[in-house]
Motif scaffolding. Structure first.
Motif, short mmCIF file in Angstrom:
data_model
loop_
_atom_site.label_atom_id
_atom_site.label_comp_id
_atom_site.label_asym_id
_atom_site.label_seq_id
_atom_site.Cartn_x
_atom_site.Cartn_y
_atom_site.Cartn_z
N GLY A 87 8.68 16.73 3.63
CA GLY A 87 8.18 17.71 3.93
C GLY A 87 6.08 17.10 4.17
O GLY A 87 5.67 18.18 4.80
N ARG A 88 6.48 16.64 2.58
CA ARG A 88 5.12 16.32 2.56
C ARG A 88 4.78 14.50 2.82
O ARG A 88 3.04 14.58 3.19
CB ARG A 88 4.50 15.91 1.11
N VAL A 89 5.67 14.07 3.56
CA VAL A 89 5.04 12.64 4.10
C VAL A 89 4.08 13.10 4.91
O VAL A 89 4.11 13.42 5.69
CB VAL A 89 5.98 11.98 3.75
N LYS A 90 3.66 11.42 5.12
CA LYS A 90 2.31 11.17 6.17
C LYS A 90 3.46 10.43 7.30
O LYS A 90 4.15 9.04 6.29
CB LYS A 90 1.08 10.75 5.80
N VAL A 91 3.69 9.91 8.54
CA VAL A 91 4.38 9.43 9.13
C VAL A 91 3.75 8.64 10.28
O VAL A 91 2.51 8.91 10.66
CB VAL A 91 5.08 10.44 9.93
N LEU A 132 9.64 5.05 11.87
CA LEU A 132 8.95 5.89 11.27
C LEU A 132 8.36 5.39 9.77
O LEU A 132 9.98 5.34 9.03
CB LEU A 132 9.32 7.15 11.40
N LYS A 133 7.86 5.01 9.60
CA LYS A 133 7.06 4.90 8.51
C LYS A 133 6.55 5.98 7.55
O LYS A 133 5.61 6.92 7.61
CB LYS A 133 5.86 3.21 7.59
N LEU A 134 7.08 5.71 6.47
CA LEU A 134 6.73 7.47 5.26
C LEU A 134 6.38 7.19 4.22
O LEU A 134 6.65 5.80 2.99
CB LEU A 134 8.16 7.69 4.99
N LEU A 135 4.82 7.52 3.99
CA LEU A 135 3.81 7.49 2.85
C LEU A 135 3.81 9.09 2.41
O LEU A 135 3.54 9.98 3.12
CB LEU A 135 2.64 7.07 3.28
N ASP A 136 3.50 8.84 0.83
CA ASP A 136 3.18 9.48 0.49
C ASP A 136 1.95 9.84 0.06
O ASP A 136 0.77 9.37 1.05
CB ASP A 136 3.40 9.31 -1.51
N GLU A 137 1.98 11.31 -0.16
CA GLU A 137 -0.47 11.69 -0.58
C GLU A 137 -0.95 10.62 -0.70
O GLU A 137 -2.41 11.27 -0.84
CB GLU A 137 -0.44 13.23 -1.04
N TYR A 138 -0.66 9.53 -1.29
CA TYR A 138 -1.28 8.66 -1.76
C TYR A 138 -1.77 7.55 -1.13
O TYR A 138 -2.32 6.51 -1.38
CB TYR A 138 -0.72 8.25 -3.17
N GLY A 139 -1.23 7.63 0.48
CA GLY A 139 -0.68 5.95 1.16
C GLY A 139 0.56 5.07 0.26
O GLY A 139 0.68 4.01 0.55
#
Length: 101
Positions: free
Chosen positions: A35-39, A50-57
């Motif tokens: 729910g928090r990942v950047k796509v 879809l490459k999934l990145l956390d809040e720190y990239g």
């Protein structure tokens, strides 16, 4: 944490054993992270990636050929690098997600 089976995970620098764990133990954490990942979306010959990145990239997973809203948590494995969960779309594995150490 109950160990179900042992499989091998091949990585660039060798192979590491994985221990399957009960997915219910990590389902909530995995869904929270999803729910928090950047796509980042890429088009390839295999379909949409879809490459999934956390809040720190940091790169924490990927999904191929399925929208993120359609994935479910399939199985979970303890690795030397943290918990890795498979992401399913229907009855097919379409990606993975690392929960970290």
């Amino acid at each position: 944490m109950e160990v179900k089976s042992r499989v091998w995970h091949f990585v660039e620098y060798g192979e590491f054993p994985l221990e399957e764990i009960d997915v219910e133990e990590v389902r909530e954490d995995a869904l929270t992270l999803l729910g928090r990942v950047k796509v980042e979306r890429y088009e390839t010959s295999r379909g949409t990636v879809l490459k999934l990145l956390d809040e720190y990239g940091n790169y924490v997973g990927k999904v191929v050929g399925c929208e993120l809203s359609s994935v479910t948590i399939g199985s979970a494995y303890q690795t030397p690098f943290g918990v890795k969960v498979t992401l399913d779309c229907g009855d097919k594995i379409v990606g993975w997600l690392y929960l970290g150490v």
